[in-house]
Design an enzyme around this catalytic site. Sequence first.
Site, short mmCIF file in Angstrom:
data_model
loop_
_atom_site.label_atom_id
_atom_site.label_comp_id
_atom_site.label_asym_id
_atom_site.label_seq_id
_atom_site.Cartn_x
_atom_site.Cartn_y
_atom_site.Cartn_z
CE LYS A 1 -12.41 8.06 -18.69
NZ LYS A 1 -12.23 7.99 -17.25
CE1 TYR B 1 -17.15 11.49 -15.77
CE2 TYR B 1 -15.76 11.62 -13.82
CZ TYR B 1 -16.59 10.90 -14.65
OH TYR B 1 -16.87 9.59 -14.36
NE ARG C 1 -2.51 0.59 3.59
CZ ARG C 1 -1.76 1.04 4.60
NH1 ARG C 1 -1.18 2.23 4.53
NH2 ARG C 1 -1.58 0.29 5.66
CG ASP D 1 -9.23 16.04 -15.28
OD1 ASP D 1 -8.55 15.44 -16.13
OD2 ASP D 1 -10.26 15.56 -14.78
#
Length: 383
Positions: free
Chosen positions: A203, A105, A52, A178
């Site tokens: 993406k 978005y 982690r 972004d």
Amino acid sequence: MSEQHPGFETLAIHAGQDADPNNGAVITPIYATSTYLQDGVGSPRQGYEYSRTRNPTRSALEECLAALEHGARGLAFASGMAAEDTLLRTLCKPGDHVVIPDDAYGGTYRLFSKVAEPWGVAHTAVHLPNVDAVRAAVRSRPTAVVWVETPTNPLLAVADIPALAEVAHESGALLVVDSTFASPYLQQPLTLGADVVVHSTTKYCGGHSDVVGGALVTADAGLGERLAFHQNAMGAVAGPFDAWLVLRGLKTLAVRMERHCDNAERVAAFLQAHPKVGQVLYPGLSDHPGHEVATKQMRRYGGIVSFRLRGGAAAAIEVCERTRVFALAESLGGIESLIEHPGRMTHASAAGSPLEVPDDLVRLSVGIETIDDLLDDLGRALG
């Protein structure tokens, strides 16, 4: 690498990805391990103790992303929204104010309106290409962050990154960009004055619709350390296989983006000439309001094309349901072409809000198929 200033394609293939010193493997392995043998009590080998906190596959991806964005620190997450949430909770506290795009978005808007706002972080939606409006919003109350998408999702507005960086910094705010639609290949916001760049690596970075992930890259190493602390404390990290898939995708990002852009330019021109299309939204078109700014700060104009139908919502939905090569699906940035109705799909969470999108809008993620097949498919769907 011996070159002093390697090119983008070279960095994408090699940054953070030296051959394995033990066996010479040229591709970074998938380190499917949760824990690591320590050389002594409290002495992790090469800093690895628990996946982690750090994992070699994820570390390779993070170093590669930082190199591609010319940043000081890269961090990889389980999703784009996990990256955004970690960033927001690192930079903001209850009582703070954030400026966001007026066509952000849908998932980002949901994060601000349904998660951050009840926590005490207020937001103001502004049309980002209007620099004076952003300045007024920032000055209206103490602002911690100016949150930018460029191009925006789904209306493809283009924000002037250097101008907004100046507006943010003169008021003591940070500029977050972004850059998912552009990808690191088409635009590097940190070189234009941004403090943090955000990607949904689901993406274009991954590029094959087979992984979900997110990333942050910072210009400042100190901020990178703060984010790394929160990344570990919150735990929404990219798993090793997901990190490996994104790392693999980055290797071909440059060649894929060139084809995406080639095809999108042809699709935009085709739609602009079609009598059933009322408006085409694509920064590569000379009549797009953001064309000049996009030309200055982007290598090319991207693979996303949105358009509005003269026949309204019913016509838009009909087109979405009639394509065969363009798959009716959410997401974007994969090798395959996708079509969607934002108002009822990706941006449904913005319905009834100031960010509600037009119901006659269709968004295309233009893939890398043979362009004649894509144009024929759209022609048939438009009737």
